[in-house]
Design an enzyme around this catalytic site. Structure first.
Site, mmCIF file in Angstrom:
data_model
loop_
_atom_site.group_PDB
_atom_site.id
_atom_site.type_symbol
_atom_site.label_atom_id
_atom_site.label_comp_id
_atom_site.label_asym_id
_atom_site.label_seq_id
_atom_site.Cartn_x
_atom_site.Cartn_y
_atom_site.Cartn_z
ATOM 1 N N GLY A 257 0.775 -1.237 0.000
ATOM 2 C CA GLY A 257 0.000 0.000 0.000
ATOM 3 C C GLY A 257 0.805 1.286 0.000
ATOM 4 N N ASP B 202 0.638 3.258 4.346
ATOM 5 C CA ASP B 202 -0.404 4.000 3.643
ATOM 6 C C ASP B 202 -1.437 4.574 4.606
ATOM 7 O OD1 ASP B 202 -1.366 1.467 4.311
ATOM 8 O OD2 ASP B 202 -2.104 0.980 2.317
ATOM 9 N N ASP C 283 -5.376 2.365 10.518
ATOM 10 C CA ASP C 283 -6.796 2.043 10.690
ATOM 11 C C ASP C 283 -7.004 1.474 12.093
ATOM 12 O OD1 ASP C 283 -9.461 1.458 10.220
ATOM 13 O OD2 ASP C 283 -9.072 -0.274 8.960
ATOM 14 N N LYS D 75 -7.131 7.320 9.983
ATOM 15 C CA LYS D 75 -8.589 7.254 10.161
ATOM 16 C C LYS D 75 -8.953 7.680 11.573
ATOM 17 C CE LYS D 75 -10.092 3.755 6.923
ATOM 18 N NZ LYS D 75 -10.691 2.443 6.703
ATOM 19 N N ASP E 37 -5.779 -0.433 -1.799
ATOM 20 C CA ASP E 37 -6.547 -1.376 -2.610
ATOM 21 C C ASP E 37 -7.845 -1.817 -1.938
ATOM 22 O OD1 ASP E 37 -5.145 -3.001 -0.569
ATOM 23 O OD2 ASP E 37 -6.065 -4.678 -1.633
ATOM 24 N N ARG F 115 -5.120 0.186 -6.869
ATOM 25 C CA ARG F 115 -3.871 0.773 -6.361
ATOM 26 C C ARG F 115 -3.305 1.814 -7.319
ATOM 27 N NH1 ARG F 115 -2.154 -2.263 -1.914
ATOM 28 N NH2 ARG F 115 -2.440 -4.513 -2.019
#
Ligand code: IMP
Ligand code: MG
Length: 182
Positions: free
Chosen positions: A43, A99, A102, A130, A158, A164
């Protein structure tokens, strides 16, 4: 591919101008120390390539392959290291690039693993953060953008290994996510 998006969050020009700022900050912070960058595959590939070309300092670069998602939008919590031999970080100033932050499972596991190898320092840099309660506590030292708790794709990110190569970041249509989990 663009039709699969609910809306675009960050255009390419917005991403790149934010990277100018992030790179300037990192370059200032590490001007007197040699960086060892560890990029988390897959990512962070686009982010890594664009960010590092904006940092005019000598640095070492390694990549780390991990998997935690198994094709769904929710993390399994289990982080699998795909490499037998981890990058050599003994006595180095490590900057982990990923990337997105989360649940925190991935970065917490990577940080723990690298810390055991006795680096001199470790910092974390993510393109996206996030806004949500985390399953595991992780602090990102450098953040590109704060986003709401929505599933995003593009610019390296992705959904089931697709999207991507989109040059921008957008929110994936919820009906496509629902369809895939049927
Ligand atoms: P965490 O372990 O839950 O923090 O998730 C980290 C990894 O999950 C990231 O490196 C991404 O590969 C993936 N991920 C989490 N949220 C998203 C998203 O919104 N879109 C795409 N991938 C995501
Ligand atoms: Mg992924």
């Amino acid at each position: 591919m663009q039709d699969d998006l609910e809306r675009i969050l960050f255009h390419e020009t917005t991403i790149l101008s934010r990277l100018d700022q992030l790179a300037a900050q990192i370059s200032q912070d590490y001007h007197d120390r040699e960086l060892t960058v560890i990029a988390v595959l897959t990512g962070s590939l686009m982010f890594m390539a664009d960010l590092l070309r904006r940092i005019p300092l000598p640095l070492k670069l390694d990549c780390l392959g991990v998997a935690s998602y198994h094709g769904k939008t929710q993390t399994s919590g289990e982080v699998i290291f795909k490499q037998v031999v981890l990058p050599d970080v003994v006595d180095r100033h490590v900057l982990i690039l990923d990337d997105i932050l989360d649940s925190g499972h991935t970065l917490a596991a990577i940080r723990e693993k690298l810390e055991a190898a006795k680096p001199r320092s470790i910092r974390v840099c993510v393109l996206l953060n996030k806004k949500k309660p985390r399953a595991r506590h992780v602090d990102a030292d450098y953040v590109g953008f704060e986003i709401e708790d929505e599933f995003v794709v593009g610019y390296g990110l992705d959904f089931m290994e697709r999207y991507r190569n989109l040059p921008f970041i957008g929110v994936l249509r919820k009906d496509l996510i629902a369809q895939a989990s049927e």
